[in-house]
Design an enzyme around this catalytic site. Structure first.
Site, PDB file in Angstrom:
ATOM      1  CG  ASN A   9      -2.808  21.279 -93.272  1.00  0.00           C
ATOM      2  OD1 ASN A   9      -2.962  20.604 -94.293  1.00  0.00           O
ATOM      3  ND2 ASN A   9      -1.781  21.108 -92.446  1.00  0.00           N
ATOM      4  CE  LYS A  11      -2.689  18.620 -90.022  1.00  0.00           C
ATOM      5  NZ  LYS A  11      -2.247  18.305 -88.665  1.00  0.00           N
ATOM      6  CD  GLU A  98       0.904  16.738 -89.548  1.00  0.00           C
ATOM      7  OE1 GLU A  98       0.451  16.830 -90.705  1.00  0.00           O
ATOM      8  OE2 GLU A  98       0.230  16.977 -88.535  1.00  0.00           O
ATOM      9  CD  GLU A 168       0.205  24.325 -87.635  1.00  0.00           C
ATOM     10  OE1 GLU A 168      -1.019  24.424 -87.680  1.00  0.00           O
ATOM     11  OE2 GLU A 168       0.840  23.466 -88.254  1.00  0.00           O
ATOM     12  CB  SER A 214      -6.030  21.084 -80.491  1.00  0.00           C
ATOM     13  OG  SER A 214      -5.398  19.835 -80.696  1.00  0.00           O
TER      14      SER A 214
HETATM   15  P1  13P Z   1      -5.152  20.144 -85.728  1.00  0.00           P
HETATM   16  O1  13P Z   1      -6.053  21.374 -85.869  1.00  0.00           O
HETATM   17  O2  13P Z   1      -5.817  18.891 -86.224  1.00  0.00           O
HETATM   18  O3  13P Z   1      -4.580  20.025 -84.372  1.00  0.00           O
HETATM   19  O4  13P Z   1      -3.936  20.370 -86.745  1.00  0.00           O
HETATM   20  C1  13P Z   1      -3.273  21.571 -86.732  1.00  0.00           C
HETATM   21  C2  13P Z   1      -2.362  21.611 -87.902  1.00  0.00           C
HETATM   22  O5  13P Z   1      -1.400  20.880 -87.974  1.00  0.00           O
HETATM   23  C3  13P Z   1      -2.695  22.542 -88.990  1.00  0.00           C
HETATM   24  O6  13P Z   1      -1.657  22.640 -89.898  1.00  0.00           O
END
Ligand code: 13P
Length: 251
Positions: A9, A11, A98, A168, A214
């Site tokens: 992802n 983002k 998010e 998550e 993470s």
């Molecule tokens: P991180 O791997 O940066 O913690 O993000 C996880 C996430 O939100 C994947 O959708």
């Protein structure tokens, strides 16, 4: 049996040129590695068409990070599920924490998005997970159960079978603080039990449940070794090909 999947992802990161370069690099690495899991990248809307043209989606799956809760029309700035599907993408992340937290996405909105994704042959990667306070006060089982019930349990079993779930925990996203493999297994097994209670053991056993938060090369193998952890949804570590492949190769 269910598939193992590692999905990135991205983002809100990378320019189009950077994203295309990263996707090409990952596509080549996956082609060479022949991993024991499906590999997907979920990218910003602007990147879908050029990334689709740059990769072989039979090797590297492609997804969006969101879609609209309406089919078409006067919704300035929105991108519909049919638009996403028309780029060549096969997946869409829905209900990421998010989006729930910063953009007010409720279960009602998410039900509409899931329905539109399925109508357009997109596989939803549906995210659930608790915040730190809910982990600490022990309500996280109820929180996760409610997110699944409200977001997905209106679906017929045949449609539920097209959903990929991603657990998550919000306290683990981008914080460097991962759930332990034992914590992940405990809640993943719980989630599978909730699915079994509604749709039966066979559907539950066929549902892919990813862990996200993470996840990195150094902890992926331990997480993926757990029987109910079927892969990962990877944020930060999906932005560097070597890190992402380190997670893919954990299978
Ligand atoms: P991180 O791997 O940066 O913690 O993000 C996880 C996430 O939100 C994947 O959708």
């Amino acid at each position: 049996m269910r598939k193992n999947i590692v999905a990135g992802n991205w983002k809100m990161n990378t320019t189009v040129a950077e994203g295309v370069a990263l996707a090409k690099e990952v596509n080549s690495a996956v082609a060479a590695a022949k991993p024991n899991c499906d590999v997907i990248v979920c990218v910003p809307f602007t990147h879908l068409v050029p990334v689709a043209e740059a990769i072989d989606t039979a090797i590297l799956g492609l997804g969006a990070e969101n879609c609209a809760d309406h089919a078409s029309g006067a919704y300035t700035g929105e991108v519909s599920a049919s638009m996403v599907a028309s780029t060549g993408a096969g997946y869409v992340i829905l209900g990421h924490s998010e989006r729930r937290q910063y953009y007010g996405e409720t279960s009602e909105i998410l039900r509409a998005k899931v329905a539109l994704a399925l109508e357009n042959n997109l596989k939803p990667i549906f995210c659930i997970g608790e915040v730190l306070e809910q982990r600490e006060n022990g309500t996280f089982f109820d929180v996760v159960r409610t997110q699944i019930e409200e977001g997905l349990f209106n679906l017929e079993a045949s449609d539920f079978g097209k959903i990929v779930l991603a657990y998550e925990p919000v306290w683990a996203i981008g914080t460097g603080k991962t759930a332990t493999a034992e914590q992940a297994q405990e809640i993943h097994a719980f989630i599978r039990g909730v699915i079994a209670g509604k749709y039966g053991e066979e559907v539950a056993n066929n549902t892919t449940i990813l862990y996200g938060g993470s996840c990195k090369p150094s902890n992926a193998a331990e997480l993926f070794a757990k029987p109910d952890v079927d892969g990962g949804l990877i944020g930060g570590a999906s932005l560097k090909c070597a890190d992402f492949m380190g997670i893919v190769n954990a299978f």
